[in-house]
Design a protein around this motif. Structure first.
Motif, PDB file in Angstrom:
ATOM      1  N   UNK A  46       0.834  -1.205   0.000  1.00 25.65           N
ATOM      2  CA  UNK A  46       0.000   0.000   0.000  1.00 25.65           C
ATOM      3  C   UNK A  46       0.868   1.254   0.000  1.00 25.65           C
ATOM      4  N   UNK A  47       1.919   1.237   0.821  1.00 20.86           N
ATOM      5  CA  UNK A  47       2.804   2.403   0.885  1.00 20.86           C
ATOM      6  C   UNK A  47       3.576   2.594  -0.410  1.00 20.86           C
ATOM      7  N   UNK A  48       4.048   1.488  -1.005  1.00 21.66           N
ATOM      8  CA  UNK A  48       4.810   1.596  -2.254  1.00 21.66           C
ATOM      9  C   UNK A  48       3.963   2.186  -3.376  1.00 21.66           C
ATOM     10  N   UNK A  49       2.689   1.767  -3.438  1.00 18.30           N
ATOM     11  CA  UNK A  49       1.807   2.245  -4.507  1.00 18.30           C
ATOM     12  C   UNK A  49       1.140   3.567  -4.158  1.00 18.30           C
ATOM     13  N   UNK A  50       1.236   4.005  -2.898  1.00 18.99           N
ATOM     14  CA  UNK A  50       0.564   5.222  -2.479  1.00 18.99           C
ATOM     15  C   UNK A  50      -0.944   5.092  -2.520  1.00 18.99           C
ATOM     16  N   UNK A  51      -1.434   3.923  -2.159  1.00 16.98           N
ATOM     17  CA  UNK A  51      -2.868   3.635  -2.220  1.00 16.98           C
ATOM     18  C   UNK A  51      -3.453   3.626  -0.810  1.00 16.98           C
ATOM     19  N   UNK A  52      -4.602   4.264  -0.647  1.00 17.25           N
ATOM     20  CA  UNK A  52      -5.267   4.290   0.654  1.00 17.25           C
ATOM     21  C   UNK A  52      -5.933   2.940   0.926  1.00 17.25           C
ATOM     22  N   UNK A  53      -5.992   2.515   2.178  1.00 16.76           N
ATOM     23  CA  UNK A  53      -6.596   1.226   2.514  1.00 16.76           C
ATOM     24  C   UNK A  53      -8.037   1.083   2.040  1.00 16.76           C
ATOM     25  N   UNK A  54      -8.789   2.200   2.033  1.00 11.65           N
ATOM     26  CA  UNK A  54     -10.203   2.092   1.653  1.00 11.65           C
ATOM     27  C   UNK A  54     -10.395   1.913   0.145  1.00 11.65           C
ATOM     28  N   UNK A  55      -9.303   1.953  -0.624  1.00 10.27           N
ATOM     29  CA  UNK A  55      -9.399   1.728  -2.062  1.00 10.27           C
ATOM     30  C   UNK A  55      -9.333   0.245  -2.417  1.00 10.27           C
ATOM     31  N   UNK A  56      -9.021  -0.599  -1.441  1.00 15.32           N
ATOM     32  CA  UNK A  56      -8.884  -2.032  -1.675  1.00 15.32           C
ATOM     33  C   UNK A  56     -10.264  -2.693  -1.682  1.00 15.32           C
ATOM     34  N   UNK A  57     -10.536  -3.452  -2.743  1.00 20.05           N
ATOM     35  CA  UNK A  57     -11.845  -4.083  -2.867  1.00 20.05           C
ATOM     36  C   UNK A  57     -11.931  -5.463  -2.276  1.00 20.05           C
ATOM     37  N   UNK A  58     -10.803  -6.169  -2.181  1.00 16.51           N
ATOM     38  CA  UNK A  58     -10.794  -7.521  -1.623  1.00 16.51           C
ATOM     39  C   UNK A  58      -9.369  -7.919  -1.290  1.00 16.51           C
ATOM     40  N   UNK A  59      -9.235  -8.803  -0.319  1.00 12.90           N
ATOM     41  CA  UNK A  59      -7.934  -9.348   0.068  1.00 12.90           C
ATOM     42  C   UNK A  59      -8.024 -10.871  -0.018  1.00 12.90           C
ATOM     43  N   UNK A  60      -7.061 -11.473  -0.713  1.00 12.02           N
ATOM     44  CA  UNK A  60      -7.012 -12.924  -0.883  1.00 12.02           C
ATOM     45  C   UNK A  60      -5.730 -13.440  -0.247  1.00 12.02           C
ATOM     46  N   UNK A  61      -5.837 -14.429   0.609  1.00 12.38           N
ATOM     47  CA  UNK A  61      -4.675 -14.950   1.332  1.00 12.38           C
ATOM     48  C   UNK A  61      -4.580 -16.456   1.148  1.00 12.38           C
ATOM     49  N   UNK A  62      -3.383 -16.907   0.829  1.00  9.35           N
ATOM     50  CA  UNK A  62      -3.063 -18.333   0.856  1.00  9.35           C
ATOM     51  C   UNK A  62      -2.150 -18.573   2.045  1.00  9.35           C
ATOM     52  N   UNK A  63      -2.474 -19.534   2.872  1.00  9.59           N
ATOM     53  CA  UNK A  63      -1.733 -19.698   4.118  1.00  9.59           C
ATOM     54  C   UNK A  63      -1.270 -21.135   4.322  1.00  9.59           C
ATOM     55  N   UNK A  64      -0.121 -21.268   4.999  1.00  9.65           N
ATOM     56  CA  UNK A  64       0.423 -22.591   5.341  1.00  9.65           C
ATOM     57  C   UNK A  64       0.073 -22.988   6.776  1.00  9.65           C
ATOM     58  N   UNK A  65      -0.732 -22.191   7.455  1.00 11.15           N
ATOM     59  CA  UNK A  65      -1.076 -22.451   8.852  1.00 11.15           C
ATOM     60  C   UNK A  65      -1.473 -23.897   9.105  1.00 11.15           C
ATOM     61  N   UNK A  66      -2.408 -24.384   8.298  1.00 16.68           N
ATOM     62  CA  UNK A  66      -3.032 -25.662   8.604  1.00 16.68           C
ATOM     63  C   UNK A  66      -2.161 -26.835   8.175  1.00 16.68           C
ATOM     64  N   UNK A  67      -1.453 -26.689   7.073  1.00 24.21           N
ATOM     65  CA  UNK A  67      -0.505 -27.727   6.682  1.00 24.21           C
ATOM     66  C   UNK A  67       0.582 -27.865   7.735  1.00 24.21           C
ATOM     67  N   UNK A  68       1.084 -26.729   8.222  1.00 19.56           N
ATOM     68  CA  UNK A  68       2.137 -26.770   9.240  1.00 19.56           C
ATOM     69  C   UNK A  68       1.634 -27.397  10.544  1.00 19.56           C
ATOM     70  N   UNK A  69       0.391 -27.093  10.905  1.00 15.77           N
ATOM     71  CA  UNK A  69      -0.159 -27.643  12.142  1.00 15.77           C
ATOM     72  C   UNK A  69      -0.197 -29.166  12.082  1.00 15.77           C
ATOM     73  N   UNK A  70      -0.560 -29.721  10.919  1.00 15.48           N
ATOM     74  CA  UNK A  70      -0.609 -31.170  10.779  1.00 15.48           C
ATOM     75  C   UNK A  70       0.785 -31.777  10.753  1.00 15.48           C
ATOM     76  N   UNK A  71       1.700 -31.128  10.050  1.00 15.76           N
ATOM     77  CA  UNK A  71       3.063 -31.652   9.954  1.00 15.76           C
ATOM     78  C   UNK A  71       3.750 -31.609  11.307  1.00 15.76           C
ATOM     79  N   UNK A  72       3.537 -30.502  12.045  1.00 14.68           N
ATOM     80  CA  UNK A  72       4.210 -30.316  13.331  1.00 14.68           C
ATOM     81  C   UNK A  72       3.427 -30.898  14.506  1.00 14.68           C
ATOM     82  N   UNK A  73       2.204 -31.430  14.226  1.00 16.77           N
ATOM     83  CA  UNK A  73       1.341 -31.982  15.278  1.00 16.77           C
ATOM     84  C   UNK A  73       1.059 -30.926  16.341  1.00 16.77           C
ATOM     85  N   UNK A  74       0.775 -29.719  15.894  1.00 15.47           N
ATOM     86  CA  UNK A  74       0.662 -28.588  16.807  1.00 15.47           C
ATOM     87  C   UNK A  74      -0.714 -27.942  16.682  1.00 15.47           C
ATOM     88  N   UNK A  75      -1.269 -27.517  17.798  1.00  8.26           N
ATOM     89  CA  UNK A  75      -2.523 -26.764  17.833  1.00  8.26           C
ATOM     90  C   UNK A  75      -3.694 -27.553  17.250  1.00  8.26           C
TER      91      UNK A  75
END
Length: 539
Positions: A46-75
Motif C-alpha cells: 500500500x505504501x509503495x503504490x501510495x494507495x489508501x486502505x479504503x481503495x482495496x476491494x478484496x484481500x485474498x490470502x493463501x496460508x500454510x497455517x493448517x498444513x504446518x499444524x498437521x506436519x508439526x502436530x501442533x494446535x
C-alpha cells in the motif's frame, strides 16, 4: 483493486493489483505469528503504490497455517468420531494406520453407530437417533468440542450425516461439527480421515481467520477477506474457518495460477522454486491438475481435492554436500557430490556463503556461475570450473527427472519457472520445448491468490436408467453454477471448467460417477480479459 498474499515457510509475498496491472509487490519474512507478517506485507505494498486502505476491494490470502499444524502436530484439537456404518463398518476402526503421535493428539473418542448406505443407496442399518444423542452427550461430558461425522456412502446420500449433525448441535451446542460428505469423495476411509483432520483444525482455523480479519481492520481495510483453496479458487473466510483442509494445498496452487496469468499459457508444467523445495505441477486449461489418487497429509491418507504436486528437495537454500577440499578440484569424482534434501531455509541470510556464512548452498553456486546476482560474490571460495559444472548439472538432472515424472504424454512440454529460486532452472531442459520465466515470477504465488476466482464442485453417482445422462449433467451444471453465485461469483462469468464421468461397471444398470466443476469472477472484481492478454504479452 485487490491484494493477494501468500504465506510461505520462509517469506510472505504480497501484490497489489489494479485490474490486470501489478501496482506493487513485496517479499517479507514470515513472522512467528504469521498474521504480523501478513500485515507488514500488505502495509508495504500500500505504501509503495501510495494507495489508501479504503481503495482495496478484496484481500485474498493463501496460508500454510493448517498444513504446518498437521506436519508439526501442533494446535490440534481432540476429535469425537461418530461413524454411521455399523455393523458392517466395524472391521477397520477409525484412525487405523494413522501415525501414533497424530492419533494420540486426536484421542480415543470413537463411537461406532448403526447406519450407512450401500453403493446403490440401500440402508446398511436404520439410523438410531438415541445412540447419536448419547454419543453427543458423552463428548460434551468429556469436553471434546470437535466432532467428525462419517457415514458409508454419504456422497450418495447425506441424510444420515445431516440428521446426526442436527442432533449433535442440539445436545452439544459448543461443538464444531464436520460432516464427511462436505469434504471428501466416495472412498470411505480416506473421506473419514479428511473429516477428522478438518475437525481437528476447526478451532485453529477460527482463530487464524479472526487474526487475519483483525489485521485488516487495524490496517484500515474494510474489504472482504477470501482464502485460497486447494483447487486454485477462493472461499470466504467463514468457509475457510469451517473447512480448513480445503486450503492445505493452496501454496503450490497459487503459484500455478499465477504462472498461467503472468504468461498467458494455459497448459504447461509449472516449477515453483522456493527456499526448501521445488513444487512441480501441471496446468490444464489454466487450472492445476488434481490428484487422482489418495493424498497423504501429515501421514494420513485422504481423498479430498488436492493438486497433483511433486515436491523435490531443491530450493534456494538447499545444502550442497561436498568436501571443501574438492571446491577447487579439476575433476569431481562420481558419488561424492550430494544435493539436499536438507535446507538452511529462512536462515539463508545468515548461513549461505554469499551472506558471510559457512554453508554451501544452491544459491552460492548460482551466484558463482553468474546465474544470480545477490549477496557478496567476493565472499565465495575459489570454485573450480569442474566443480561448478558438476554441481549445476546435478541441479538440472534433478529438475529434468521431475519433469519426466509429471508428464503424461509424449513430447516436450512448456515449463513455467516461478518462485524466488527460479534462477536454479536453466533456460533449456531435457524434455522441455521452452522455459518461460515471466516478469514478477518471484511473487507468482501472491499473483495467483490475487487473481483467483470463486469455484465450486459437485460429485454424484447417477443411475442413467433413472435419470437420462443429458438431464443429469444439465442439472449438475445448474446446481454448481448456483453454488458459485452463492459464494460471491458473478453469474454471467461462471464457466464449467470440468465434467468428469466414470462409469461404474460394478453397479446394476448404467451408473456413473459424475463430477462437475465451475468457476466465476468475484462480484465487483472481474478482471478485464483484453487487458489481461495485453499485460501477459508484454511480459
Amino acid at each position: 483493486m485487490r491484494i493477494g498474499v501468500d504465506v510461505g515457510g520462509t517469506n510472505t509475498d504480497a501484490v497489489l493489483m489494479d485490474g490486470s496491472a501489478i501496482r506493487a509487490w513485496t517479499k517479507r519474512p514470515t513472522s512467528a505469528d504469521v498474521s504480523g507478517g501478513v500485515a507488514a506485507a500488505i502495509r508495504a505494498v500500500l505504501e509503495e503504490a501510495g494507495v489508501a486502505p479504503d481503495a482495496v476491494g478484496a484481500v485474498m490470502i493463501g496460508t500454510t497455517h493448517f498444513a504446518n499444524a498437521l506436519i508439526e502436530r501442533n494446535k490440534l484439537d481432540a476429535v469425537g468420531v461418530l461413524r454411521l456404518a455399523s455393523p458392517s463398518g466395524e472391521a477397520l476402526p477409525p484412525l487405523t494406520g494413522w501415525p501414533d503421535d497424530l492419533s494420540r493428539r486426536i484421542g480415543d473418542h470413537i463411537f461406532l453407530l448403526p447406519g450407512g448406505y450401500e453403493v446403490d443407496g440401500r440402508e446398511i442399518a436404520p439410523f438410531d437417533a438415541d445412540k447419536v444423542r448419547a454419543a453427543a452427550l458423552e463428548l460434551k461430558a468429556r469436553g471434546v468440542r470437535a466432532v467428525a461425522i462419517t457415514c458409508a456412502f454419504a456422497p450418495v446420500n447425506a441424510a444420515m450425516e445431516t440428521r446426526a449433525a442436527e442432533i449433535v448441535a442440539q445436545e452439544h451446542p459448543e461443538a464444531r461439527v464436520t460432516v464427511s460428505s462436505a469434504i471428501g469423495r466416495i472412498g470411505f476411509i480416506e473421506r473419514e480421515n479428511a473429516a477428522i483432520l478438518n475437525a481437528a483444525l476447526a478451532a485453529l482455523a477460527a482463530s487464524v481467520m479472526t487474526s487475519f480479519e483483525r489485521a485488516l481492520t487495524e490496517l484500515g481495510i474494510a474489504a472482504p477477506l477470501y482464502i485460497s483453496q486447494n483447487d486454485g479458487t477462493l472461499i470466504s473466510a467463514a468457509q475457510a474457518a469451517a473447512f480448513p483442509v480445503l486450503t492445505i494445498g493452496s501454496g503450490p496452487t497459487n503459484s500455478m495460477r499465477g504462472a498461467a496469468f503472468l504468461t498467458g499459457v494455459q497448459d504447461a508444467i509449472v516449477m515453483d522454486v522456493g527456499g526448501t523445495t521445488t513444487d512441480i505441477g501441471v496446468l490444464a486449461n489454466g487450472f492445476p491438475r488434481e490428484s487422482s489418487i489418495a493424498v497423504d497429509i501429515g501421514g494420513v491418507r485422504t481423498n479430498f481435492r488436492m493438486p497433483d504436486i511433486l515436491a523435490i528437495g531443491l530450493g534456494g537454500g538447499t545444502r550442497v554436500h561436498l568436501d571443501p577440499a574438492l571446491y577447487a578440484a579439476a575433476e569431481i569424482p562420481a558419488g561424492v557430490l550430494r544435493v539436499g534434501p536438507d535446507s538452511v531455509g529462512y536462515r539463508i541470510a545468515q548461513e549461505a556463503m554469499v551472506f558471510g556464512g559457512a554453508t554451501l548452498t544452491t544459491s552460492d553456486v548460482a551466484v558463482a556461475t553468474g546465474r544470480a546476482d545477490f549477496g557478496d560474490s567476493a565472499a565465495l571460495p575459489d570454485f573450480s570450473a569442474a566443480m561448478l559444472t558438476a554441481t549445476w548439472a546435478r541441479f538440472q538432472a534433478m529438475l529434468e527427472e521431475a519433469v519426466d515424472r509429471m508428464k503424461t504424454t509424449r513430447g516436450d512440454a512448456t515449463i513455467l519457472a516461478v518462485g524466488g529460486g527460479n534462477f536454479l532452472i536453466a533456460d533449456s531442459l531435457k524434455g522441455a520445448a521452452r522455459v518461460l520465466r515471466p516478469q514478477h515470477a518471484a511473487v507468482a504465488n501472491a499473483v495467483g491468490a490475487a487473481i483467483a476466482q470463486v469455484g465450486a464442485q459437485i460429485e454424484q453417482i447417477i443411475a442413467y436408467d433413472r435419470e437420462p445422462r443429458a438431464e443429469a449433467i444439465e442439472r449438475m451444471r445448474r446446481d454448481v453454477t448456483e453454488q458459485v453465485v452463492a459464494a460471491g461469483g458473478i453469474a454471467e462469468t461462471v464457466q464449467i471448467v470440468e465434467v468428469d464421468e466414470v462409469f461404474l461397471s460394478y453397479l446394476p444398470g448404467r451408473a456413473a460417477q459424475l463430477r462437475v466443476r465451475a468457476v466465476g469472477d468475484l462480484a465487483g472484481l472481474p478482471i478485464d480479459e483484453a487487458a489481461t492478454r495485453q499485460v501477459q504479452h508484454a511480459h
